[in-house]
Design an enzyme around this catalytic site. Structure first.
Site, PDB file in Angstrom:
ATOM      1  N   CYS A  73       0.784  -1.286  -0.091  1.00 34.16           N
ATOM      2  CA  CYS A  73       0.016   0.045  -0.035  1.00 34.16           C
ATOM      3  C   CYS A  73       0.870   1.557  -0.128  1.00 34.16           C
ATOM      4  O   CYS A  73       1.658   1.512   0.822  1.00 34.16           O
ATOM      5  CB  CYS A  73      -0.923  -0.023   1.215  1.00 34.16           C
ATOM      6  N   CYS A 183       0.492   3.723  -6.272  1.00 38.53           N
ATOM      7  CA  CYS A 183      -0.661   3.143  -5.464  1.00 38.53           C
ATOM      8  C   CYS A 183      -0.680   1.833  -6.070  1.00 38.53           C
ATOM      9  O   CYS A 183      -0.787   1.701  -7.091  1.00 38.53           O
ATOM     10  CB  CYS A 183      -1.769   3.937  -5.918  1.00 38.53           C
TER      11      CYS A 183
HETATM   12  N1  DGL Z   1      -3.683   0.450  -2.775  1.00 35.90           N
HETATM   13  C1  DGL Z   1      -3.287   1.493  -1.796  1.00 35.90           C
HETATM   14  C2  DGL Z   1      -1.999   2.483  -2.070  1.00 35.90           C
HETATM   15  O1  DGL Z   1      -1.215   1.700  -2.761  1.00 35.90           O
HETATM   16  C3  DGL Z   1      -4.579   2.074  -0.862  1.00 35.90           C
HETATM   17  C4  DGL Z   1      -5.416   2.836  -1.819  1.00 35.90           C
HETATM   18  C5  DGL Z   1      -6.516   3.339  -1.099  1.00 35.90           C
HETATM   19  O2  DGL Z   1      -7.366   2.514  -0.446  1.00 35.90           O
HETATM   20  O3  DGL Z   1      -7.123   4.519  -1.358  1.00 35.90           O
HETATM   21  O4  DGL Z   1      -2.061   3.577  -1.761  1.00 35.90           O
END
Ligand code: DGL
Length: 267
Positions: A73, A183
């Site tokens: 994440c 992301c």
């Molecule tokens: N997939 C996550 C990231 O890499 C979180 C995205 C989210 O929930 O806004 O930031």
């Protein structure tokens, strides 16, 4: 040989892009995946909320006896690096390995960062990239619509809502030498994003960079090993996650997804 699982977590589907890379690199490893689908999107949360959730997510995944954790994440990797670094189980975010990869890409053009609003607001990727590539133009772009679109099933590369958002978010990045998908969800819609970027712009997946960092660690510490088992935990509705995950992974995981309780985060 250490058969303990690798723990991987994200707010939802995004971390599956890291899981796919982990599987490609290390098919034999056992993996426990947690998608905090009951509390996403993380990109719209405040810093205190993110700190609280990062602590809870780390403890939850650690309770499965994992040998290493991939925080798949960008939002947590950039907002709570101290929590990852100080955790009792070796924990890897996607920030450091992504910056190392971006810094190695040749070219003189700008370097773009596509990420959630909370990631861009933290400035962590931008600062690290500036330090690694002094004098280079860095263009950070927050993409608040992408995660809600992906999690609500708008991930097909021909989806009009997705294409509209992708066109707007990539507009400042024409001519970039490289663009970081900061992301982990964005790898799912890479084709839609790529459609609006220059042909020779290199796309770097933060998820894949994080997966490689975990592989390097396990190899260096001689901790590789397992039987290729997978367990999926979600805090939201398991059926919906299983359905969307099957589309992304190209295989059904329905019999391995179960719901776990998490605390409600105060607004
Ligand atoms: N997939 C996550 C990231 O890499 C979180 C995205 C989210 O929930 O806004 O930031």
């Amino acid at each position: 040989m250490d058969p303990r699982p690798i723990g991987v977590f994200d707010s939802g589907l995004g971390g599956l892009t890291a899981l796919t890379e982990l599987r490609r690199l290390m098919p034999e490893e056992n993996i426990v995946y947690f998608g905090d689908t009951g509390r996403l999107p993380y990109g719209e949360k405040t810093l205190p909320q993110l700190r609280c959730m990062a602590g809870q997510d780390l403890s939850l995944i650690a309770s499965y006896g994992v040998k290493a954790i991939l925080v798949a994440c960008g939002t947590l990797s950039s907002n709570t690096p101290d929590l990852l670094d100080g955790f009792s189980v070796p924990s890897f975010g996607v920030l450091r390995p992504s910056i190392e990869t971006m810094a190695r890409i040749p070219g003189e053009g700008p370097l773009g960062i596509l990420a959630t609003a909370a990631t861009i607001r933290s400035g962590a990727f931008e600062r690290a990239l500036r330090a690694a590539c002094p004098g280079r133009e860095i263009i950070p772009v927050p993409c608040p619509e992408l995660v809600p679109l992906i999690e609500s099933g708008h991930a097909d590369p021909t989806d009009p809502l997705l294409l509209d958002a992708a066109e707007r978010y990539t507009a400042p990045l024409r001519g970039a030498s490289a663009v970081l998908l900061g992301c982990t969800h964005y790898g799912i819609v890479e084709e839609a994003l790529r459609a609006f970027l220059d042909k020779d712009t290199v796309l770097v997946s933060a998820a894949a960079c994080g997966a490689r960092a975990v592989r390097d660690y396990l190899e260096a510490e001689e901790l590789r090993g397992g039987e290729g088992r997978e367990t999926f935990l979600v805090s939201g509705e398991p059926g919906r996650f299983a359905e969307l995950a099957a589309l992304l992974l190209g295989r059904s995981i329905a019999d391995r997804v179960r719901q776990v309780p998490v605390m409600r985060i105060e607004p």
